[in-house]
Design a protein around this motif. Structure first.
Motif, PDB file in Angstrom:
ATOM      1  N   ARG A  10       0.839  -1.203   0.000  1.00 56.81           N
ATOM      2  CA  ARG A  10       0.000   0.000   0.000  1.00 56.81           C
ATOM      3  C   ARG A  10       0.873   1.252   0.000  1.00 56.81           C
ATOM      4  O   ARG A  10       0.892   2.035   0.968  1.00 56.81           O
ATOM      5  CB  ARG A  10      -0.909  -0.002   1.221  1.00 56.81           C
ATOM      6  CG  ARG A  10      -1.665  -1.319   1.423  1.00 56.81           C
ATOM      7  CD  ARG A  10      -2.413  -1.347   2.746  1.00 56.81           C
ATOM      8  NE  ARG A  10      -1.529  -1.098   3.890  1.00 56.81           N
ATOM      9  CZ  ARG A  10      -0.770  -2.005   4.462  1.00 56.81           C
ATOM     10  NH1 ARG A  10      -0.759  -3.256   3.976  1.00 56.81           N
ATOM     11  NH2 ARG A  10      -0.015  -1.717   5.491  1.00 56.81           N
ATOM     12  N   THR A  11       1.565   1.500  -1.083  1.00 52.60           N
ATOM     13  CA  THR A  11       2.553   2.578  -1.113  1.00 52.60           C
ATOM     14  C   THR A  11       1.928   3.956  -0.908  1.00 52.60           C
ATOM     15  O   THR A  11       2.293   4.678   0.030  1.00 52.60           O
ATOM     16  CB  THR A  11       3.330   2.555  -2.446  1.00 52.60           C
ATOM     17  OG1 THR A  11       3.900   1.264  -2.625  1.00 52.60           O
ATOM     18  CG2 THR A  11       4.439   3.607  -2.428  1.00 52.60           C
ATOM     19  N   GLN A  12       0.999   4.347  -1.748  1.00 56.11           N
ATOM     20  CA  GLN A  12       0.447   5.702  -1.664  1.00 56.11           C
ATOM     21  C   GLN A  12      -0.310   5.928  -0.362  1.00 56.11           C
ATOM     22  O   GLN A  12      -0.170   6.982   0.267  1.00 56.11           O
ATOM     23  CB  GLN A  12      -0.474   6.002  -2.855  1.00 56.11           C
ATOM     24  CG  GLN A  12      -0.993   7.445  -2.829  1.00 56.11           C
ATOM     25  CD  GLN A  12      -1.653   7.852  -4.139  1.00 56.11           C
ATOM     26  OE1 GLN A  12      -1.230   7.425  -5.219  1.00 56.11           O
ATOM     27  NE2 GLN A  12      -2.663   8.691  -4.062  1.00 56.11           N
ATOM     28  N   ALA A  13      -1.107   4.948   0.069  1.00 52.04           N
ATOM     29  CA  ALA A  13      -1.860   5.096   1.314  1.00 52.04           C
ATOM     30  C   ALA A  13      -0.920   5.274   2.502  1.00 52.04           C
ATOM     31  O   ALA A  13      -1.185   6.087   3.401  1.00 52.04           O
ATOM     32  CB  ALA A  13      -2.756   3.882   1.529  1.00 52.04           C
ATOM     33  N   SER A  14       0.179   4.545   2.491  1.00 48.55           N
ATOM     34  CA  SER A  14       1.130   4.622   3.594  1.00 48.55           C
ATOM     35  C   SER A  14       1.860   5.958   3.607  1.00 48.55           C
ATOM     36  O   SER A  14       2.026   6.579   4.665  1.00 48.55           O
ATOM     37  CB  SER A  14       2.135   3.472   3.507  1.00 48.55           C
ATOM     38  OG  SER A  14       1.475   2.228   3.625  1.00 48.55           O
ATOM     39  N   ILE A  15       2.297   6.406   2.435  1.00 49.77           N
ATOM     40  CA  ILE A  15       2.988   7.695   2.364  1.00 49.77           C
ATOM     41  C   ILE A  15       2.035   8.830   2.728  1.00 49.77           C
ATOM     42  O   ILE A  15       2.416   9.801   3.391  1.00 49.77           O
ATOM     43  CB  ILE A  15       3.602   7.895   0.964  1.00 49.77           C
ATOM     44  CG1 ILE A  15       4.737   6.883   0.743  1.00 49.77           C
ATOM     45  CG2 ILE A  15       4.133   9.319   0.811  1.00 49.77           C
ATOM     46  CD1 ILE A  15       5.351   6.924  -0.642  1.00 49.77           C
ATOM     47  N   HIS A  32      16.791  10.424  -3.127  1.00 45.78           N
ATOM     48  CA  HIS A  32      16.581  10.082  -4.540  1.00 45.78           C
ATOM     49  C   HIS A  32      15.145  10.388  -4.981  1.00 45.78           C
ATOM     50  O   HIS A  32      14.566   9.649  -5.792  1.00 45.78           O
ATOM     51  CB  HIS A  32      16.905   8.609  -4.816  1.00 45.78           C
ATOM     52  CG  HIS A  32      18.256   8.172  -4.350  1.00 45.78           C
ATOM     53  ND1 HIS A  32      19.414   8.817  -4.729  1.00 45.78           N
ATOM     54  CD2 HIS A  32      18.641   7.149  -3.532  1.00 45.78           C
ATOM     55  CE1 HIS A  32      20.464   8.211  -4.162  1.00 45.78           C
ATOM     56  NE2 HIS A  32      20.005   7.203  -3.435  1.00 45.78           N
ATOM     57  N   LEU A  33      14.576  11.447  -4.435  1.00 44.49           N
ATOM     58  CA  LEU A  33      13.207  11.842  -4.758  1.00 44.49           C
ATOM     59  C   LEU A  33      13.122  13.348  -4.987  1.00 44.49           C
ATOM     60  O   LEU A  33      13.890  14.110  -4.404  1.00 44.49           O
ATOM     61  CB  LEU A  33      12.256  11.452  -3.611  1.00 44.49           C
ATOM     62  CG  LEU A  33      12.064   9.961  -3.341  1.00 44.49           C
ATOM     63  CD1 LEU A  33      11.369   9.750  -2.000  1.00 44.49           C
ATOM     64  CD2 LEU A  33      11.255   9.307  -4.468  1.00 44.49           C
ATOM     65  N   ALA A  34      12.146  13.750  -5.823  1.00 38.73           N
ATOM     66  CA  ALA A  34      11.955  15.178  -6.102  1.00 38.73           C
ATOM     67  C   ALA A  34      10.549  15.665  -5.776  1.00 38.73           C
ATOM     68  O   ALA A  34      10.320  16.859  -5.592  1.00 38.73           O
ATOM     69  CB  ALA A  34      12.249  15.462  -7.581  1.00 38.73           C
ATOM     70  N   GLY A  35       9.568  14.776  -5.709  1.00 35.75           N
ATOM     71  CA  GLY A  35       8.167  15.145  -5.535  1.00 35.75           C
ATOM     72  C   GLY A  35       7.863  15.819  -4.205  1.00 35.75           C
ATOM     73  O   GLY A  35       8.611  15.677  -3.233  1.00 35.75           O
ATOM     74  N   ASP A  36       6.725  16.514  -4.162  1.00 34.75           N
ATOM     75  CA  ASP A  36       6.326  17.237  -2.954  1.00 34.75           C
ATOM     76  C   ASP A  36       4.956  16.827  -2.437  1.00 34.75           C
ATOM     77  O   ASP A  36       4.403  17.482  -1.543  1.00 34.75           O
ATOM     78  CB  ASP A  36       6.321  18.748  -3.222  1.00 34.75           C
ATOM     79  CG  ASP A  36       7.732  19.288  -3.436  1.00 34.75           C
ATOM     80  OD1 ASP A  36       8.627  18.911  -2.652  1.00 34.75           O
ATOM     81  OD2 ASP A  36       7.932  20.058  -4.391  1.00 34.75           O
ATOM     82  N   THR A  37       4.385  15.767  -2.992  1.00 42.00           N
ATOM     83  CA  THR A  37       3.091  15.269  -2.513  1.00 42.00           C
ATOM     84  C   THR A  37       3.144  13.737  -2.477  1.00 42.00           C
ATOM     85  O   THR A  37       3.986  13.119  -3.155  1.00 42.00           O
ATOM     86  CB  THR A  37       1.935  15.689  -3.450  1.00 42.00           C
ATOM     87  OG1 THR A  37       2.097  15.015  -4.712  1.00 42.00           O
ATOM     88  CG2 THR A  37       1.901  17.204  -3.648  1.00 42.00           C
ATOM     89  N   PRO A  38       2.258  13.097  -1.707  1.00 39.05           N
ATOM     90  CA  PRO A  38       2.235  11.627  -1.681  1.00 39.05           C
ATOM     91  C   PRO A  38       2.038  11.031  -3.072  1.00 39.05           C
ATOM     92  O   PRO A  38       2.641  10.004  -3.401  1.00 39.05           O
ATOM     93  CB  PRO A  38       1.030  11.317  -0.776  1.00 39.05           C
ATOM     94  CG  PRO A  38       0.931  12.487   0.130  1.00 39.05           C
ATOM     95  CD  PRO A  38       1.315  13.675  -0.714  1.00 39.05           C
ATOM     96  N   GLU A  39       1.215  11.682  -3.891  1.00 38.95           N
ATOM     97  CA  GLU A  39       0.967  11.176  -5.246  1.00 38.95           C
ATOM     98  C   GLU A  39       2.241  11.222  -6.083  1.00 38.95           C
ATOM     99  O   GLU A  39       2.566  10.267  -6.807  1.00 38.95           O
ATOM    100  CB  GLU A  39      -0.134  11.994  -5.923  1.00 38.95           C
ATOM    101  CG  GLU A  39      -1.519  11.843  -5.299  1.00 38.95           C
ATOM    102  CD  GLU A  39      -1.686  12.669  -4.026  1.00 38.95           C
ATOM    103  OE1 GLU A  39      -0.800  13.523  -3.732  1.00 38.95           O
ATOM    104  OE2 GLU A  39      -2.680  12.453  -3.316  1.00 38.95           O
TER     105      GLU A  39
END
Length: 290
Positions: A10-15, A32-39
């Motif tokens: 459950r990746t998105q739900a957990s994040i 190693h990430l650039a995003g700013d939202t769980p999505e």
């Protein structure tokens, strides 16, 4: 400090849970990430995870919890350091990871989610991940000077010294009566107001026993090292045999059910039986060359 870990799907739900602002969440690790939202983070995970679509539980979930006392004195930089060192101890430097601190409760704790698929497309082995998480958290606590699990456990057991002595005294009295089965031992302990609870896993394997006494619930080894499951089984098994046992029983009767012994327990019982054989040889003067 305590560490827990497991593989999840459950990746998105957990994040999203980690990022929950109702829990006063703060991002303290982004690797190693650039995003700013769980999505966005989930989409970045998925890009790497597409390199190995056979791995279904492809995200690692960890919770790292300092003691309540330590947590009150940790600032943002301290928590960043804990998360970074934990990732290093778990050998996840080559994996995407994001970490959050939650302070909505008295107990400050860190949630870390890491991509189980590395940047090279390799699947991270999750065998014994729970135990490895505990060891990693303990190593980090030692490095930074935080309270370690064993220190907390030692203090707890010292506070319960007299209760533990009472349980051990009753245990000794029951063993003196030479119960011939675990059921008989459990019944005699219960008659003396101590409830013995077998710990049986999902594979129907006996892993040990817990003891309930006046509101306390302790593992046998926490009461006394001689009350661990393997030592108790070895002792009672000998009572039920006309000749001394030379190897550990692979199954036991417990409350009209047959339970298996875990591999770990079988190994320990075998060692205990071997020690008994050596002790009896010494006590009877065998092999002393007289």
């Amino acid at each position: 400090m305590i560490g827990k870990g497991q593989s999840i799907s459950r990746t998105q739900a957990s994040i999203s849970y980690g990022w929950n602002q109702d829990k006063e969440a703060e991002v303290i690790l982004k690797q190693h990430l650039a995003g700013d939202t769980p999505e966005q983070i989930t989409d970045e995970f998925k890009i790497i995870q597409s390199q190995n679509d056979r791995c279904l539980k492809n995200t690692l979930s960890f919770v790292v919890s300092p003691t309540i006392k330590d947590g009150k004195n940790l600032n943002h930089q301290d928590l960043e350091k804990i998360a970074q060192r934990f990732i290093r101890e778990m050998d996840l430097k080559n994996h995407q990871a994001i970490g959050f601190v939650h302070k909505d409760k008295e107990h400050t704790h860190i949630h870390i989610y890491a991509n189980r698929i590395s940047l090279k497309g390799e699947v991270y082995k999750d065998s014994f991940i729970g135990k490895r998480s505990q060891i990693a958290a303990d190593n980090v606590a030692k490095q930074i000077g935080l309270t370690r699990v064993r220190e907390v456990q030692h203090e707890k057991l010292q506070e319960l010294k007299w209760q533990r002595l009472a349980i051990k005294h009753i245990h000794n009295k029951v063993l003196e009566s030479r119960p011939k089965s675990l059921d008989e031992y459990i019944q005699r302990m219960n008659a003396r107001n101590i409830k013995v609870i077998p710990s049986i896993n999902k594979s129907n394997q006996l892993q040990g026993f817990r003891f309930e006494y006046k509101g306390l619930n302790l593992k046998g080894s926490e009461v006394h090292r001689s009350m661990s499951g393997n030592k108790l089984i070895a002792e009672i098994s000998q009572n039920n045999s006309f000749s001394r046992l030379k190897e550990a029983p692979k199954t036991l009767k417990l409350a009209n059910n047959t339970v298996q012994l875990s591999t770990n327990m079988l190994t320990k019982i075998a060692k205990d039986l071997a020690k008994q054989v050596i002790k009896r040889a010494i006590d009877t003067g065998m092999g002393m060359g007289y």
